[in-house]
Design a protein around this motif. Structure first.
Motif, PDB file in Angstrom:
ATOM      1  N   LYS A 106      50.729  42.513  33.452  1.00 14.54           N
ATOM      2  CA  LYS A 106      49.459  43.104  33.026  1.00 14.54           C
ATOM      3  C   LYS A 106      49.698  44.368  32.194  1.00 14.54           C
ATOM      4  CE  LYS A 106      46.747  41.556  37.031  1.00 14.54           C
ATOM      5  NZ  LYS A 106      45.895  42.010  38.170  1.00 14.54           N
ATOM      6  N   LEU A 107      50.713  45.136  32.588  1.00 19.43           N
ATOM      7  CA  LEU A 107      50.991  46.403  31.909  1.00 19.43           C
ATOM      8  C   LEU A 107      51.650  46.194  30.554  1.00 19.43           C
ATOM      9  CD1 LEU A 107      52.320  48.266  35.049  1.00 19.43           C
ATOM     10  CD2 LEU A 107      50.374  49.054  33.688  1.00 19.43           C
ATOM     11  N   LEU A 108      52.610  45.275  30.499  1.00 25.15           N
ATOM     12  CA  LEU A 108      53.430  45.093  29.305  1.00 25.15           C
ATOM     13  C   LEU A 108      53.080  43.856  28.489  1.00 25.15           C
ATOM     14  CD1 LEU A 108      56.931  45.973  30.799  1.00 25.15           C
ATOM     15  CD2 LEU A 108      55.874  47.148  28.863  1.00 25.15           C
ATOM     16  N   GLY A 109      52.581  42.817  29.165  1.00 20.57           N
ATOM     17  CA  GLY A 109      52.403  41.530  28.508  1.00 20.57           C
ATOM     18  C   GLY A 109      53.644  40.673  28.690  1.00 20.57           C
ATOM     19  N   ASP A 110      53.466  39.389  28.817  1.00 16.80           N
ATOM     20  CA  ASP A 110      54.589  38.479  29.080  1.00 16.80           C
ATOM     21  C   ASP A 110      55.694  38.597  28.039  1.00 16.80           C
ATOM     22  OD1 ASP A 110      53.436  37.513  31.359  1.00 16.80           O
ATOM     23  OD2 ASP A 110      52.547  35.757  30.395  1.00 16.80           O
ATOM     24  N   SER A 111      55.335  38.738  26.783  1.00 25.03           N
ATOM     25  CA  SER A 111      56.331  38.735  25.708  1.00 25.03           C
ATOM     26  C   SER A 111      57.240  39.956  25.756  1.00 25.03           C
ATOM     27  CB  SER A 111      55.634  38.672  24.342  1.00 25.03           C
ATOM     28  OG  SER A 111      54.793  39.796  24.157  1.00 25.03           O
ATOM     29  N   SER A 112      56.812  41.010  26.441  1.00 27.49           N
ATOM     30  CA  SER A 112      57.592  42.243  26.489  1.00 27.49           C
ATOM     31  C   SER A 112      58.456  42.356  27.738  1.00 27.49           C
ATOM     32  CB  SER A 112      56.654  43.465  26.426  1.00 27.49           C
ATOM     33  OG  SER A 112      55.947  43.501  25.209  1.00 27.49           O
ATOM     34  N   LEU A 113      58.332  41.395  28.648  1.00 29.45           N
ATOM     35  CA  LEU A 113      59.114  41.461  29.884  1.00 29.45           C
ATOM     36  C   LEU A 113      60.560  41.030  29.631  1.00 29.45           C
ATOM     37  CD1 LEU A 113      56.824  40.010  32.703  1.00 29.45           C
ATOM     38  CD2 LEU A 113      57.710  42.331  32.533  1.00 29.45           C
ATOM     39  N   PRO A 114      61.524  41.746  30.212  1.00 34.10           N
ATOM     40  CA  PRO A 114      62.919  41.292  30.129  1.00 34.10           C
ATOM     41  C   PRO A 114      63.089  39.981  30.891  1.00 34.10           C
ATOM     42  CG  PRO A 114      62.758  43.598  30.836  1.00 34.10           C
ATOM     43  CD  PRO A 114      61.386  43.019  30.914  1.00 34.10           C
ATOM     44  N   PRO A 115      64.207  39.286  30.688  1.00 33.43           N
ATOM     45  CA  PRO A 115      64.482  38.054  31.449  1.00 33.43           C
ATOM     46  C   PRO A 115      64.523  38.334  32.946  1.00 33.43           C
ATOM     47  CG  PRO A 115      66.019  38.315  29.619  1.00 33.43           C
ATOM     48  CD  PRO A 115      65.260  39.589  29.710  1.00 33.43           C
ATOM     49  N   GLY A 116      64.324  37.277  33.733  1.00 30.97           N
ATOM     50  CA  GLY A 116      64.255  37.415  35.181  1.00 30.97           C
ATOM     51  C   GLY A 116      65.487  38.049  35.804  1.00 30.97           C
ATOM     52  N   ASP A 117      66.695  37.693  35.308  1.00 32.28           N
ATOM     53  CA  ASP A 117      67.908  38.259  35.885  1.00 32.28           C
ATOM     54  C   ASP A 117      68.015  39.745  35.607  1.00 32.28           C
ATOM     55  OD1 ASP A 117      68.261  37.751  33.157  1.00 32.28           O
ATOM     56  OD2 ASP A 117      70.420  37.432  33.377  1.00 32.28           O
ATOM     57  N   LYS A 118      67.536  40.186  34.444  1.00 34.60           N
ATOM     58  CA  LYS A 118      67.544  41.608  34.123  1.00 34.60           C
ATOM     59  C   LYS A 118      66.555  42.374  34.993  1.00 34.60           C
ATOM     60  CE  LYS A 118      70.613  41.624  30.829  1.00 34.60           C
ATOM     61  NZ  LYS A 118      71.907  42.338  31.002  1.00 34.60           N
ATOM     62  N   LEU A 119      65.386  41.772  35.253  1.00 36.04           N
ATOM     63  CA  LEU A 119      64.415  42.400  36.128  1.00 36.04           C
ATOM     64  C   LEU A 119      64.966  42.539  37.539  1.00 36.04           C
ATOM     65  CD1 LEU A 119      61.134  40.658  34.935  1.00 36.04           C
ATOM     66  CD2 LEU A 119      61.676  43.087  34.719  1.00 36.04           C
ATOM     67  N   MET A 120      65.650  41.506  38.021  1.00 34.08           N
ATOM     68  CA  MET A 120      66.258  41.560  39.341  1.00 34.08           C
ATOM     69  C   MET A 120      67.311  42.673  39.407  1.00 34.08           C
ATOM     70  SD  MET A 120      66.718  40.461  42.468  1.00 34.08           S
ATOM     71  CE  MET A 120      65.952  38.831  42.640  1.00 34.08           C
ATOM     72  N   GLU A 121      68.107  42.789  38.368  1.00 36.58           N
ATOM     73  CA  GLU A 121      69.144  43.817  38.325  1.00 36.58           C
ATOM     74  C   GLU A 121      68.531  45.219  38.334  1.00 36.58           C
ATOM     75  OE1 GLU A 121      72.746  45.288  35.350  1.00 36.58           O
ATOM     76  OE2 GLU A 121      71.896  43.281  35.122  1.00 36.58           O
ATOM     77  N   THR A 122      67.508  45.418  37.523  1.00 40.20           N
ATOM     78  CA  THR A 122      66.840  46.721  37.465  1.00 40.20           C
ATOM     79  C   THR A 122      66.172  47.042  38.791  1.00 40.20           C
ATOM     80  OG1 THR A 122      66.445  46.465  35.093  1.00 40.20           O
ATOM     81  CG2 THR A 122      65.093  48.082  36.250  1.00 40.20           C
ATOM     82  N   PHE A 123      65.517  46.054  39.374  1.00 34.93           N
ATOM     83  CA  PHE A 123      64.858  46.248  40.672  1.00 34.93           C
ATOM     84  C   PHE A 123      65.880  46.639  41.734  1.00 34.93           C
ATOM     85  CE2 PHE A 123      63.551  44.265  44.742  1.00 34.93           C
ATOM     86  CZ  PHE A 123      62.414  45.021  45.004  1.00 34.93           C
ATOM     87  N   GLY A 124      67.031  45.951  41.764  1.00 32.60           N
ATOM     88  CA  GLY A 124      68.064  46.270  42.736  1.00 32.60           C
ATOM     89  C   GLY A 124      68.569  47.686  42.585  1.00 32.60           C
ATOM     90  N   LYS A 125      68.797  48.113  41.352  1.00 29.50           N
ATOM     91  CA  LYS A 125      69.251  49.478  41.105  1.00 29.50           C
ATOM     92  C   LYS A 125      68.204  50.489  41.561  1.00 29.50           C
ATOM     93  CE  LYS A 125      72.243  48.370  37.160  1.00 29.50           C
ATOM     94  NZ  LYS A 125      72.512  48.615  35.724  1.00 29.50           N
ATOM     95  N   MET A 126      66.934  50.138  41.387  1.00 30.69           N
ATOM     96  CA  MET A 126      65.854  51.043  41.762  1.00 30.69           C
ATOM     97  C   MET A 126      65.772  51.217  43.274  1.00 30.69           C
ATOM     98  SD  MET A 126      61.751  50.739  40.948  1.00 30.69           S
ATOM     99  CE  MET A 126      61.403  49.487  42.200  1.00 30.69           C
ATOM    100  N   VAL A 127      65.754  50.117  44.022  1.00 32.99           N
ATOM    101  CA  VAL A 127      65.533  50.230  45.467  1.00 32.99           C
ATOM    102  C   VAL A 127      66.742  50.827  46.171  1.00 32.99           C
ATOM    103  CG1 VAL A 127      63.869  48.340  45.502  1.00 32.99           C
ATOM    104  CG2 VAL A 127      66.280  47.837  45.910  1.00 32.99           C
ATOM    105  N   ILE A 128      67.947  50.625  45.619  1.00 32.37           N
ATOM    106  CA  ILE A 128      69.146  51.141  46.249  1.00 32.37           C
ATOM    107  C   ILE A 128      69.327  52.636  45.981  1.00 32.37           C
ATOM    108  CG2 ILE A 128      71.679  50.992  46.308  1.00 32.37           C
ATOM    109  CD1 ILE A 128      70.269  48.652  47.652  1.00 32.37           C
ATOM    110  N   ASN A 129      68.871  53.105  44.822  1.00 30.03           N
ATOM    111  CA  ASN A 129      69.206  54.456  44.376  1.00 30.03           C
ATOM    112  C   ASN A 129      68.031  55.428  44.303  1.00 30.03           C
ATOM    113  OD1 ASN A 129      72.203  54.190  43.462  1.00 30.03           O
ATOM    114  ND2 ASN A 129      71.206  52.395  42.567  1.00 30.03           N
ATOM    115  N   SER A 130      66.860  55.047  44.780  1.00 25.12           N
ATOM    116  CA  SER A 130      65.705  55.938  44.694  1.00 25.12           C
ATOM    117  C   SER A 130      65.816  57.107  45.672  1.00 25.12           C
ATOM    118  CB  SER A 130      64.412  55.170  44.989  1.00 25.12           C
ATOM    119  OG  SER A 130      64.183  54.186  44.022  1.00 25.12           O
TER     120      SER A 130
END
Length: 215
Positions: free
Chosen positions: A137-161
């Motif tokens: 909703k915020l970015l639009g589908d076309s602006s989202l990174p691939p699923g594996d990149k989102l998973m990687e970013t999410f993992g870095k976020m939850v581990i290091n916040s």
């Protein structure tokens, strides 16, 4: 030798988000409380102490501003907003080389994501699915990174916040710090983390001998 009370490390955040509960009561840039905060006229969500805070935050806010405007009056949850900031940083090629006061031990690309462990955690995978739903909703589908990149970013976020606290140790926001992310928990700590606004400081709480030279 580091003496009790010595500052060991300081850093400004790579990304940070003011807590939803503090919104409108504190500046989105420096986290200081104040009255008559100035609201961004475009997204109508973030607020600043003054023009200086707004200018310092513009590099970060200019990417998220149209996203926040797109969903206004809804405001994303803290975790979604932090993830949005990280996605925008990556799209801009910002790996954190210019963070103020940071000693430069680490960039965001050095973080471990622990993606495989997160894929096996049902609660975490459900959390990511909800975040991605809102990111669309915020970015639009076309602006989202691939699923594996989102998973990687999410993992870095939850581990290091880091939870950012005020002087009374009450949580006021969440942030990602680069070099301080190397710190680990200890049952017998020799240092403590404190915050002045969004700036993180690590200070010795006992004398710390210099490490022995390698043989």
């Amino acid at each position: 030798m580091k003496r009790k009370g010595d500052i060991l490390l300081q850093s400004e955040p790579f990304v940070h988000v003011l807590s939803h509960k503090q919104r409108g009561r504190r500046c989105d840039s420096c986290f200081k409380s104040g009255e008559n905060l100035k609201r961004c006229t475009m997204c109508k969500v973030v607020r600043y102490c003054n023009a200086m805070c707004q200018k310092e935050d513009w590099t970060s806010h200019k990417g998220e501003c149209p996203c926040l405007k797109r969903v206004f009056p809804d405001v994303p949850l803290d975790s979604v907003w932090l993830m949005l900031k990280l996605v925008l940083k990556q799209k801009a090629g910002d790996n954190g080389q210019s963070i103020k006061n940071d000693i430069g031990w680490r960039n965001f690309s050095d973080f471990k994501s622990h993606s495989e462990e997160i894929k096996c955690d049902q609660n975490r995978t459900e959390q990511l699915s909800k975040i991605v739903f809102t990111l669309r909703k915020l970015l639009g589908d076309s602006s989202l990174p691939p699923g594996d990149k989102l998973m990687e970013t999410f993992g870095k976020m939850v581990i290091n916040s880091f939870t950012v606290c005020d002087g009374e140790l009450q949580p006021i926001g969440v942030a990602i710090y680069l070099s301080p992310s190397l710190l680990d928990h200890s049952c017998e700590p020799n240092a403590v983390v404190t915050f002045q606004g969004t700036k993180l400081t690590v200070r010795a709480i006992k004398d710390i001998p210099d490490p022995s030279p390698a043989n």
